[in-house]
Design an enzyme around this catalytic site. Structure first.
Site, PDB file in Angstrom:
ATOM      1  CD  GLU A   1      -1.256  -1.140  -4.673  1.00 26.05           C
ATOM      2  OE1 GLU A   1      -1.168  -2.343  -4.955  1.00 26.05           O
ATOM      3  OE2 GLU A   1      -2.279  -0.615  -4.196  1.00 26.05           O
ATOM      4  CD  GLU A   2      -2.888   4.863  -0.205  1.00 29.77           C
ATOM      5  OE1 GLU A   2      -2.491   5.720   0.608  1.00 29.77           O
ATOM      6  OE2 GLU A   2      -4.008   4.329  -0.146  1.00 29.77           O
TER       7      GLU A   2
ATOM      8  CD  GLU B   1      -3.201  -0.424   0.018  1.00 30.75           C
ATOM      9  OE1 GLU B   1      -3.108   0.731  -0.437  1.00 30.75           O
ATOM     10  OE2 GLU B   1      -4.080  -1.221  -0.328  1.00 30.75           O
TER      11      GLU B   1
END
Lengths: 273, 273
Positions: A165-166, A162
């Site tokens: 990805e972010e 995460e």
């Protein structure tokens, strides 16, 4: 309709035939229907014959997995006394308990699992984002990267994924600082949310186009001083915990890989090391 | 079949009518079908009209909750482009994403949650049971009371309940010593198992008739020395953790009640206090 209208059958014929199933470890039978079309009338005959057969054998829980392509078999299965057990996009699992004793089939999955990532660099700056959608959209609030743990994914891997990805930042999972259990988080389901301490392995931020409005390294004190954090008890306790960790006066749980010995599968035990 | 054969409709008529739904917080619509019988032909007309209507309104995710009594509506719903989202014994939830953008509807619950209870008395004896069914049946193995956390139940409450149910012992939840995440624990679902430290509040054991073969207080060293515990890495690490706790050299996570401030609901944050 007669059975001759049925295009392709991967199951035995209706004459004395039963549905093919695998025995499970608990005295039950699991039937996985294939995607091939099956005349509902033929199916019902097979199902009725199978149920008699399984009852004679003393079988307990009967599972029937119906792929979405065969949605026409859902109603006839319910009419034979089955209930919905769980569903995923591509299939519905129905179950029936045959004995007269209480049903001991396992309950459906009850929790979604999420993570929040506390990524602190050597300058005491924390990695924060503003989201394009959800309840914080347009509020100006800076928050930790968060996300949902995918099916079959380890919590520690989900946190790394995460963050990447972010924000585009590579990171290493260190430990779980705390977790929260909440209920009725969507429909009837509950939620477990793990706050993960991460060590950044890169510096340059690349915010995710689709979900992230902005991302930056922010002095920890500035993050914690946001009215949004101070106002919400939960966030304040989390923030205090992160601060304690930052100051070296806190220990959370770290993942220890173990084998269970039963299934020989690897599983992480999270423990205060 | 014509719409005149339909017995009772709690939804608007087919003439320009649409299914009644509630707007959700994410630009979607939730339709909860009532238990009353509905002619599938009427239903399909209503559903088609509703979909056009929602598309015009720019709606995103559409949810249709079908009670098991209306299993005959599952197939027509699938034919209108819906997929299975999740199911519980009494209903099936179907979903469809209307925009051309990627589907951002939340995933289904992915984890079951269980507990194991480490109940230690002042004589350094641990509460152990032998189970009547499952993989340890007839093995002579003594193990901690264990169980599944029910939907909507707090982990700390589940531990107290399971200890009481299996052994008749009242106990107080102290802290979470460790937890394990494992995958593919049944069908595709994952499992989170929390080891809970409990303080006993009573002494006299009453084993549960249905599930428990025997229960007793056992010196901790005797429990830990069982070949079954020594052989399995996971159990050995858990056992070592419990021993460290017994000797006062370990801290786990304790529940702190918090409000999130968003929903005003209470939720426990588990943290090293």
């Amino acid at each position: 309709m007669s059975s001759s209208t049925s295009p392709a059958l991967s199951v035995p014929s209706v004459d004395g035939g039963v549905l093919e199933g695998k025995n499970d470890d608990h005295g039950g039978v699991i039937v996985e229907m294939t995607n091939e079309p099956l005349d509902p009338v033929v199916y019902v005959s097979l199902l009725k014959a199978s149920l008699s057969h399984w009852e004679q054998q003393g079988k307990r829980g009967i599972w029937i997995k119906i792929p979405i392509e065969l949605a026409n078999l859902v109603e006839p299965t319910v009419k034979e006394g089955f209930y919905f057990h769980h569903a995923e996009p591509k299939y519905l699992m129905l179950a029936r308990w045959l004995p007269s004793t209480p049903n001991t089939l396992p309950a459906n999955a009850s929790h979604r699992v999420g993570i929040g990532a506390f990524v602190l660099n050597e300058k005491n700056e924390v990695l924060v984002v503003q989201e394009k959608s959800g309840k914080f959209r347009g509020t100006g609030v800076w928050k930790f990267p968060t996300g949902v743990v995918e099916e079959g994914e380890d919590i520690c891997d989900a946190a790394v994924r995460e963050v990447k990805e972010e924000t585009g930042i590579d990171s290493k999972f260190l430990e779980i600082l705390a977790f929260r259990q909440s209920h009725q988080s969507y429909f009837e389901k509950s939620d477990l949310f793990f706050v993960c301490m991460m060590q950044p392995l890169s510096e340059d931020i690349q915010p995710q186009e689709a979900e992230i409005e902005a991302a930056q390294w922010m002095p920890y004190e500035e993050y914690a001083a946001q009215p949004f954090v101070q106002k919400h008890e939960l966030l304040r306790v989390i923030s205090d915990t992160c601060l304690a960790k930052k100051n070296g006066s806190y220990s959370g749980f770290s993942p220890v890989p173990t084998t269970t010995g039963f299934s020989k599968k690897n599983a992480y035990l999270y423990v205060n090391t």
